[in-house]
Design a protein around this motif. Structure first.
Motif, PDB file in Angstrom:
ATOM      1  N   GLN A 652      40.768  41.502  40.261  1.00 39.86           N
ATOM      2  CA  GLN A 652      42.015  42.264  40.261  1.00 39.86           C
ATOM      3  C   GLN A 652      42.472  42.476  41.701  1.00 39.86           C
ATOM      4  N   ARG A 657      45.087  47.521  41.756  1.00 38.79           N
ATOM      5  CA  ARG A 657      43.919  48.075  41.068  1.00 38.79           C
ATOM      6  C   ARG A 657      43.903  49.596  41.228  1.00 38.79           C
ATOM      7  N   GLY A 941      45.863  44.701  32.688  1.00 34.20           N
ATOM      8  CA  GLY A 941      44.627  44.363  33.380  1.00 34.20           C
ATOM      9  C   GLY A 941      43.630  45.493  33.331  1.00 34.20           C
ATOM     10  N   TYR A 955      37.465  48.354  34.802  1.00 34.64           N
ATOM     11  CA  TYR A 955      38.508  48.162  35.802  1.00 34.64           C
ATOM     12  C   TYR A 955      39.849  48.531  35.160  1.00 34.64           C
ATOM     13  N   SER A 957      43.903  48.161  36.117  1.00 31.93           N
ATOM     14  CA  SER A 957      44.862  47.560  37.034  1.00 31.93           C
ATOM     15  C   SER A 957      46.137  47.233  36.269  1.00 31.93           C
ATOM     16  N   GLU A 961      45.887  40.803  35.448  1.00 30.71           N
ATOM     17  CA  GLU A 961      44.674  40.113  35.875  1.00 30.71           C
ATOM     18  C   GLU A 961      43.500  40.671  35.067  1.00 30.71           C
TER      19      GLU A 961
END
Length: 979
Positions: A652, A657, A941, A955, A957, A961
């Motif tokens: 990312q 992010r 993401g 994660y 984001s 991604e």
């Protein structure tokens, strides 16, 4: 096992004296392992505890289990409750209690502390003051650390029936029912079975009986109900109405899982007194030939006594705020006469010298009707402990004396002036180049600054002032700058904050918003999320204390979140500076901006209702947060792995992010929360959108919980049997499980997310607000494939599932039940110690208020990890109790026999709300054998990856991604991931 042996009678005859006999009014020994009739609340866990063949109710934390009962019409009532404790330490307590005034105040049956925590049950008994109580409440209550347990068992309430009158009885033994008014499509007839007569209904047939209880009190009603041949969607009802049939209250229902032909009794003993137009009803809602049976309708009551009587009403907070030893806290109470005769009060008394009756205008006074007097009690603890006292008010009122249990906690002064929690050790000498005293007192807008100026500085000192009251802002437009997107013109007033007037309370150096869930603001574009902030002292602030308050704006009718921080100065007397704020970060792929400004503020100091509970709940929440270390310490904790930390999260883009981290061996290794103005200083409370990870934890966990709770009866149900807007021609062969799998066979295009991103879907589903609009779109797709044969990504399928789960759960638990609030928040989120931010979901904007299920949650990073841990490491269990259906969860985690359908390639699957990827298809990880990794995924993401080595990687984001194999390959240096 709970029994209401005492049945209430309903009868059509001249008043006949009732027989006086001893009865069990209520009994609960928990031997069924179920306790759904008990109302559960408070942080902590509850479960049925099995030990040497006995079952009891186990609680910890601040968990409470409460039962509402009535002893109306009973005298010589006696109560006993068994209580045990285990692993208690000083400060832990277990309580068995009762209330005679609807829970306003509670009295002790038995209490156990650290010295009595042997695991052996102690029995507490009460044999006075319980007669003829319309709203008697019993509760077991824990006040412990988590994992320190209280056990409740063997609740027994007995009494003898007071002389009364049998008002009406219908047992259908005459073979006819001319007094009942019949209506609705379907059939009705007398049913004869084994010598017993009952009334039988099917279709939409109903029978109504009009009666009167005028001139009677302590009225009790019971009705017997049975069912036969019911299928999912069929229901039988016994109901009553106190307003001539305008609205109906459910006495009991029978559904498909309860259609064994056996009669069950439903009863009610409140709200039926002196009703001139009481209506009783048996009602079928079934297919023809699927039967409902009604029988043994009984009503009793006693003639109303018109003799004037006094009535004592007591009001005031019985829980004192935590108080330092040697200091005092004061509470005031009011005693009122709500009766029709003079109330003669005798001497008021207190049992514990820690509580002092400091002012008393009530003892030995006469109160005419509608008059009142006041008491003041001062709590002065001498040690750090829980103190309790009994306040007794004798009088000439019925059920005298009135008794109330007072309680308070003494805390030790830690020697740090102005601080009793998370104290600071700085000198207050802070070299500040931005947001200083003069800037906050100025009305100039200022500019964006590095977020470090909003952080608690290294030399911050403990605050000299205590914030307790309401903060209000005068809203004016801020300085707005879009960052790489071009959508501001589509929003109304995106450069202004919503109206702001909220209550806060301070604990040590922490500032707590009273409202911790998403707040619908009325702004055309933004709703608020308020997070816990910090308070400290700086020498340059001219005697004011300084606040930093994290907050977020969430887009109305969407899941985008824009995080910011506010800061201002205040004093105890209500003096306050202007408030500066800035937003320079978001999780929102399509709309990115900076916004900052300065607003005029007003601070009104005042007491906060339930302050002690708010603070205690926050302290429990903090204590249960996962241990956090900076991500860099993952490398130092596992030096042999020779980690390249730059690889972790590298899929990312750093500028897009929001948050990322690893959970391993009980520790949350947290990466920085980057913004366009440096790192966000309050990363642990940064609000994160769930987007479609909600498909895993709301839709997925929701259906798994229903399947486990109701014995495997939910997932195979047909969508059309629960969602009437979905026609049977396309949805009668689609199961709830297939809707969760997004394999309904109903779609326009099978292309990857073609339907999901279609203009029609955006306009008719995502941008609409009401349930009617959303469900109309969701149910309208044409049949293209056999259900269960093809995965087609549809958030609308998950919305259909939400509607079906809500309807099914209400059939099982009552018309006011809510699967998100009851099954997820109360039974999962709270025991898992998720933050209060998770306790509400986006819902349809109407009276239906249906949770979206496919997206719409707001979470903290701690919440994401606990949800992942619950699935991967706890296997759907809490405190040893299996809460999620194990077979479904194993399938979702690729540990069962059905891993789901391919999602466009042989290396990607989707099953029960969870995605899965085969690491053997990766050129980076290069597993030799199939190694399926389940994960949750969200728009833009977002991912929560559940690795077979016990790690959880998350994660958040917003640049589309989604990859994670480089990170997984790096983490495999610590522990292997290939299978």
């Amino acid at each position: 096992m709970k029994t209401l042996i005492l049945t209430l009678s309903l009868l059509l005859a001249t008043a006949v004296p009732a027989v006086v006999s001893a009865s069990i009014v209520f009994e609960e020994d928990f031997q069924t392992g179920q306790y759904s009739d008990w109302q559960l609340s408070g942080l902590g866990s509850d479960s049925a505890n099995y030990y040497f063949g006995n079952v009891s109710l186990r609680l910890d934390g601040l968990r409470t289990a409460e039962m509402h009962l009535s002893t109306s019409g009973y005298q010589n009532v006696q109560l006993s409750m068994d209580l045990a404790g285990l692993y208690l330490v000083p400060g832990d307590f277990c309580h068995a209690e009762y209330s005679l005034n609807g829970g306003q105040s509670w009295q002790t049956v038995v209490t156990l502390g650290a010295g009595q925590a042997s695991g052996n049950f102690s029995t507490g008994t009460i044999s006075s003051g319980l007669d003829n109580q319309q709203d008697l409440r019993l509760r077991f209550r824990a006040y412990t650390l988590y994992g320190h347990y209280c056990y409740g068992d063997n609740v027994l309430l007995t009494g003898t029936t007071a002389p009364g009158s049998l008002l009406l009885q219908e047992d259908f033994q005459s073979g006819s029912y001319p007094a009942w008014s019949m209506s609705g499509l379907g059939s009705d007839q007398i049913n004869l079975y084994a010598g017993n007569y009952s009334i039988r209904l099917d279709g939409l047939r109903q029978g109504v009986l009009a009666v009167s209880t005028e001139g009677y009190q302590q009225v009790h009603l019971s009705m017997d109900l049975a069912a036969l041949y019911l299928v999912p969607g069929d229901l039988c009802y016994a109901e009553y109405s106190v307003n001539g049939g305008q609205s109906w209250q459910t006495l009991m229902t029978r559904g498909a899982g309860q259609a064994n032909g056996n009669f069950t009794t439903g009863s009610i003993s409140t709200g039926l007194d002196n009703q001139p137009d009481l209506r009783l009803r048996f009602r079928a809602y079934t297919l023809y030939g699927n039967y409902c049976y009604g029988d043994n309708v009984e009503l009793t009551g006693t003639a109303m006594d018109t003799t004037p009587l006094p009535q004592l009403h007591f009001s005031g907070q019985t829980q004192f705020a935590d108080t330092e030893t040697g200091q005092s806290t004061v509470q005031s109470y009011t005693i009122s006469n709500t009766g029709s005769a003079t109330l003669e009060l005798q001497q008021v008394s207190l049992t514990n010298e820690t509580f002092n009756l400091s002012q008393d205008s009530c003892s030995l006074q006469s109160l005419i009707p509608s008059s009142s007097c006041q008491l003041t009690v001062t709590f002065t603890p001498t040690t750090a402990d829980l103190f309790q006292a009994t306040l007794t008010v004798p009088s000439n009122a019925p059920d005298t004396p009135f008794v109330s249990q007072l309680s308070g906690v003494g805390v030790v002064d830690n020697g740090t002036p102005g601080c009793d929690y998370d104290c600071l050790d700085g000198s207050g000498q802070v070299n500040r180049s931005a947001l200083g005293y003069s800037q906050l007192m100025s009305t100039a807008q200022g500019q964006l600054v590095n977020y470090s100026h909003y952080a608690v500085p290294a030399q911050a000192a403990n605050p000299e002032h205590q914030f307790r009251g309401t903060l209000s802002l005068t809203i004016t437009p801020g300085v707005f700058s879009e960052q790489g997107t071009n959508l501001a013109s589509a929003y109304t007033s995106p450069n202004t904050l919503p109206a702001f007037e909220f209550e806060f309370v301070q604990k040590g150096t922490h500032l707590l918003p009273v409202q911790r869930q998403l707040i619908q603001s009325g702004h055309p574009s933004w709703d608020y999320i308020l997070l816990p902030g910090r308070v400290w002292q700086e020498a340059g602030d001219q005697g004011y204390s300084r606040v930093a308050l994290p907050f977020a704006l969430q887009e109305v009718n969407a899941n985008c979140i824009h995080n910011g921080v506010m800061t201002f100065l205040f004093k105890d007397d209500g003096s306050v500076s202007n408030l500066a704020y800035q937003i320079a970060q978001e999780t929102c792929q399509y709309f990115k901006f900076n916004l900052h400004g300065k607003l005029s503020a007003s601070y009104q100091p005042h007491a906060i209702a339930d302050e002690a509970s708010i603070v205690q709940n926050y302290l429990q929440e903090q204590a249960q947060r996962l241990p956090v270390k900076p991500l860099a310490e993952l490398a130092s904790d596992y030096p042999a792995a020779n980690l390249n930390l730059a690889t972790i999260g590298s899929e990312q883009s750093s500028q897009h992010r929001t948050a990322y981290g690893i959970y391993y061996q009980g520790v949350h290794y947290q990466g920085a929360c980057a913004t366009r103005q440096g790192n966000y200083p309050y990363c642990s409370v940064m609000a994160l959108p769930s987007y479609s990870t909600a498909k895993s934890v709301v839709a997925g966990f929701g259906l798994m919980r229903l399947e486990q709770k109701y014995g495997g009866s939910a997932k195979a149900l047909a969508v059309s049997s629960l969602v009437p807007q979905c026609p049977g021609s396309r949805w009668s062969d689609v199961s709830l499980e297939q809707a969760l799998d997004m394999a309904t066979g109903n779609y326009d295009s099978a292309g990857d997310s073609v339907d999901e991103g279609a203009t029609k879907t955006i306009q008719e589903f995502f941008l609409t607000a009401t349930h009617a609009d959303k469900i109309q779109h969701a149910c309208a797709y044409p049949r293209k494939a056999t259900p269960g044969s093809l995965f087609v990504y549809h958030s609308s399928d998950t919305y259909i599932l939400s509607a079906a789960m809500q309807q099914y759960y209400r059939q099982m638990a009552g018309v006011n039940a809510d699967y998100y609030r009851d099954l997820l928040v109360e039974e999962l989120w709270e025991p898992l110690a998720l933050s209060p931010l998770s306790y509400e979901s986006r819902r349809s904007y109407d009276s239906v208020a249906l949770p979206w299920a496919g997206f719409g949650l707001s979470l903290l990073s701690d919440d994401l990890l606990k949800l992942g841990r619950f699935a991967l490491l706890q296997q759907g269990q809490v405190q040893g109790q299996q809460l999620l259906h194990p077979g479904m969860l194993q399938d979702a985690l690729q540990q069962g026999s059905n891993g789901g359908l391919n999602t466009g390639s042989t290396s990607s699957r989707y099953r029960l709300g969870f995605w899965a990827y085969d690491l053997s298809a990766s050129q980076i990880v290069q597993c030799q054998n199939p190694s399926w990794v389940p994960y949750m995924s969200g728009f833009g993401g977002i991912g929560v990856v559940l690795l077979p080595n016990g790690m959880i990687y998350y994660y958040v984001s917003d640049n589309q991604e989604y990859g994670f194999t480089q990170t997984v390959n790096e983490l495999a240096k610590i522990a292997p991931v290939c299978q």
